[in-house]
Write a protein that holds these residues in place. Structure first.
Motif, PDB file in Angstrom:
ATOM      1  N   LEU A 208       5.415   2.530  21.400  1.00 53.61           N
ATOM      2  CA  LEU A 208       4.916   1.752  20.270  1.00 53.61           C
ATOM      3  C   LEU A 208       4.945   2.629  19.033  1.00 53.61           C
ATOM      4  O   LEU A 208       4.603   3.811  19.110  1.00 53.61           O
ATOM      5  CB  LEU A 208       3.462   1.332  20.511  1.00 53.61           C
ATOM      6  CG  LEU A 208       3.169   0.156  21.432  1.00 53.61           C
ATOM      7  CD1 LEU A 208       3.631   0.420  22.843  1.00 53.61           C
ATOM      8  CD2 LEU A 208       1.679  -0.142  21.427  1.00 53.61           C
ATOM      9  N   LEU A 209       5.380   2.029  17.928  1.00 56.01           N
ATOM     10  CA  LEU A 209       5.407   2.772  16.679  1.00 56.01           C
ATOM     11  C   LEU A 209       4.766   1.928  15.581  1.00 56.01           C
ATOM     12  O   LEU A 209       5.097   0.752  15.428  1.00 56.01           O
ATOM     13  CB  LEU A 209       6.861   3.100  16.300  1.00 56.01           C
ATOM     14  CG  LEU A 209       7.087   3.742  14.916  1.00 56.01           C
ATOM     15  CD1 LEU A 209       6.378   5.086  14.786  1.00 56.01           C
ATOM     16  CD2 LEU A 209       8.591   3.922  14.647  1.00 56.01           C
ATOM     17  N   THR A 210       3.858   2.536  14.843  1.00 54.98           N
ATOM     18  CA  THR A 210       3.314   1.900  13.643  1.00 54.98           C
ATOM     19  C   THR A 210       3.817   2.685  12.442  1.00 54.98           C
ATOM     20  O   THR A 210       3.660   3.905  12.385  1.00 54.98           O
ATOM     21  CB  THR A 210       1.769   1.903  13.662  1.00 54.98           C
ATOM     22  OG1 THR A 210       1.334   1.228  14.842  1.00 54.98           O
ATOM     23  CG2 THR A 210       1.206   1.195  12.439  1.00 54.98           C
ATOM     24  N   VAL A 211       4.465   1.984  11.523  1.00 57.53           N
ATOM     25  CA  VAL A 211       4.975   2.613  10.304  1.00 57.53           C
ATOM     26  C   VAL A 211       4.186   2.071   9.119  1.00 57.53           C
ATOM     27  O   VAL A 211       4.105   0.856   8.929  1.00 57.53           O
ATOM     28  CB  VAL A 211       6.470   2.304  10.101  1.00 57.53           C
ATOM     29  CG1 VAL A 211       7.009   3.080   8.895  1.00 57.53           C
ATOM     30  CG2 VAL A 211       7.277   2.631  11.345  1.00 57.53           C
ATOM     31  N   THR A 212       3.595   2.960   8.361  1.00 56.95           N
ATOM     32  CA  THR A 212       2.836   2.544   7.175  1.00 56.95           C
ATOM     33  C   THR A 212       3.505   3.124   5.931  1.00 56.95           C
ATOM     34  O   THR A 212       3.652   4.346   5.804  1.00 56.95           O
ATOM     35  CB  THR A 212       1.376   3.037   7.265  1.00 56.95           C
ATOM     36  OG1 THR A 212       0.808   2.561   8.490  1.00 56.95           O
ATOM     37  CG2 THR A 212       0.554   2.514   6.090  1.00 56.95           C
ATOM     38  N   PHE A 213       3.938   2.232   5.048  1.00 56.63           N
ATOM     39  CA  PHE A 213       4.530   2.664   3.773  1.00 56.63           C
ATOM     40  C   PHE A 213       3.470   2.544   2.682  1.00 56.63           C
ATOM     41  O   PHE A 213       2.749   1.545   2.602  1.00 56.63           O
ATOM     42  CB  PHE A 213       5.726   1.780   3.409  1.00 56.63           C
ATOM     43  CG  PHE A 213       6.892   1.948   4.341  1.00 56.63           C
ATOM     44  CD1 PHE A 213       7.719   3.068   4.252  1.00 56.63           C
ATOM     45  CD2 PHE A 213       7.160   0.996   5.312  1.00 56.63           C
ATOM     46  CE1 PHE A 213       8.790   3.223   5.112  1.00 56.63           C
ATOM     47  CE2 PHE A 213       8.234   1.141   6.172  1.00 56.63           C
ATOM     48  CZ  PHE A 213       9.047   2.267   6.077  1.00 56.63           C
ATOM     49  N   THR A 214       3.405   3.560   1.843  1.00 57.63           N
ATOM     50  CA  THR A 214       2.469   3.538   0.722  1.00 57.63           C
ATOM     51  C   THR A 214       3.256   3.569  -0.579  1.00 57.63           C
ATOM     52  O   THR A 214       4.050   4.497  -0.813  1.00 57.63           O
ATOM     53  CB  THR A 214       1.524   4.754   0.779  1.00 57.63           C
ATOM     54  OG1 THR A 214       0.908   4.773   2.072  1.00 57.63           O
ATOM     55  CG2 THR A 214       0.457   4.651  -0.293  1.00 57.63           C
ATOM     56  N   GLY A 215       3.065   2.539  -1.395  1.00 53.11           N
ATOM     57  CA  GLY A 215       3.764   2.473  -2.674  1.00 53.11           C
ATOM     58  C   GLY A 215       2.793   2.620  -3.825  1.00 53.11           C
ATOM     59  O   GLY A 215       1.721   3.203  -3.678  1.00 53.11           O
TER      60      GLY A 215
END
Ligand SMILES: [Zn+2]
Ligand SMILES: [Zn+2]
Length: 441
Positions: A208-215
């Motif tokens: 399982l992978l959680t990817v969080t992008f912060t802009g």
């Protein structure tokens, strides 16, 4: 035109006819090992048959009251209740998991574990048929325990029944393993219900992978150039995965959703969250796939000027299943006694593959995870149709045949030193034990 188009069944129909063609010529090789003495095996099988009404009732009770991962309190209590009615001491809440169970009979070595799952799925209940797994494992253990009660010297070694919660989505067996549940155990066996009797089948490893992008949030009309768009990064990642697929090994799987993609169209999204599953047929290809997915996400972050955080394995990863061929041979011999002919690996297409936390067990110690038919061949796991099958009389019969298969396989393992040597050799030839918690570091 507000309805989705209906997927065609053409490919599935072809798969099924190809499976039928292979099935008609498939032969599972006979086990070259003697296993347990004939009379002992016969008596054990009779004990399983005597338990049949109670095992079918247990499968039905669990089916009627499904509980999801880590919530299996009533299910665990029902299993413990049946064991205790037969005079077995049961330890509940073992290895730090409140709904886990453990019971043990015999003494000294060798030791074999019979595993029982009992978690259900949200909405669709026992659509994976773990109620059948529970009845099979419990029945096998009870029959072996009663054999030892009648004659403490009937066979050497120990039999452990391990109630393993939270297979669905949480890799509960890995949690138990890390807490020491398999320490001192030489082999582990379990069975899973299915649309066919299969001696062996491909189970993919899964992470399982959680990817969080912060802009950077900005007014999407007045000052869009002052923003950094996290949803763009998620979109590019989704597309990047789509393009990556063509270059992946045939049965690698990646599934992704965008769990958070901003709030209002007028605000450049400053946060986006993706949830991904990565699956592969081998541990090393799963590791490679993991790296490629990281590269895709990092590339998307670079393109969009966003920050990215990669969080793997919110729940422990599952390795593929490594099937022990020497143990499989004894499972097949036991199933033939029940009038079943488990098909060898490769008859059912490996493209119809899911994952199981038993994989992690099978890379620690020798193990088998065969399938027993309780449904029509075209009924898939995790469907309402399979849930119905798991509550049918065929499920009760499957549970009893599976209990006999597990009990006889365990008895063979404990009684036959040549078989145990072959099991150990097969495991060593396949690469020996793997340090599962450290594997993806
Ligand atoms: Zn399942
Ligand atoms: Zn399952």
């Amino acid at each position: 035109m507000n309805q989705p188009t209906q997927p065609s069944s053409s490919y599935l129909d072809r798969l099924e006819s190809e499976t039928e063609a292979r099935r008609s010529i498939a032969r599972t090789e006979a086990s070259p090992f003697a296993g347990a003495p004939g009379q002992l095996a016969e008596a054990l099988e009779q004990r399983v048959d005597a338990l049949a009404p109670e095992l079918a009732a247990l499968a039905a009770e669990l089916h009627a009251d499904p509980e999801t991962a880590y919530q299996e309190h009533r299910s665990a209590a029902r299993i413990a209740g049946l064991l205790e009615r037969h005079g077995i001491q049961v330890h509940a809440g073992v290895h730090g998991v409140p709904t886990a169970l453990r019971a043990e009979v015999g003494s000294g070595g060798p030791a074999i574990a019979v595993l029982a799952e009992y978690d259900a799925l949200p909405e669709v209940g026992h659509a994976c048929g773990h109620n059948v797994i529970a009845a099979a494992g419990t029945g096998a253990f009870l029959a072996l325990a009663e054999t030892l009660r009648a004659d403490p010297h009937a066979f050497p070694g120990r039999v452990v029944l391990l109630g393993t919660p939270a297979e669905e989505g949480y890799s509960g067996k890995e949690v138990l393993a890390r807490a020491g549940a398999f320490d001192g155990i030489d082999a582990a066996i379990m069975v899973h219900p299915y649309g066919y009797d299969l001696a062996d089948q491909v189970w993919l490893g899964r992470r399982l992978l959680t990817v969080t992008f912060t802009g950077v949030a900005a007014h999407a009309s007045a000052q869009p150039f002052m923003g950094r768009n996290a949803l763009d990064a998620a979109t590019l990642t989704y597309q990047g995965i789509g393009l990556l697929r063509q270059q992946l090994p045939p049965v690698d799987r990646v599934h992704a959703v965008i769990a958070d993609g901003g709030t209002r169209p007028s605000i450049i999204p400053e946060r986006a969250v993706m949830k991904l599953y990565a699956r592969s047929k081998y541990p090393e290809t799963l590791r490679e796939l993991s790296r490629r997915l990281e590269d895709v996400a990092r590339g998307a972050a670079l393109m969009t000027g966003t920050g990215v955080e990669l969080a793997w394995d919110e729940h422990p990863p599952s390795l593929p299943v490594r099937t022990n061929q020497a143990l499989t041979g004894r499972w097949v011999a036991a199933q033939r006694r029940r009038g079943r002919s488990p098909l060898p690996g490769g008859v059912v297409s490996e493209t119809i593959a899911a994952s199981t936390d038993f994989g992690n067990v099978s890379y620690r110690i020798p193990g088998i995870h065969p399938l027993i038919g309780i449904a029509d061949a075209d009924v898939a796991l995790h469907t309402r149709e399979f849930a119905a099958a798991a509550g049918s009389p065929a499920a009760g019969r499957g549970a009893v045949d599976a209990a006999a298969g597990l009990a006889l396989t365990a008895l063979d393992y404990l009684c036959d030193p040549a078989l145990r040597d072959a099991v150990a050799q097969d495991f060593a030839d396949a690469g020996g034990p793997v340090d599962v918690p450290a594997y993806f570091d």
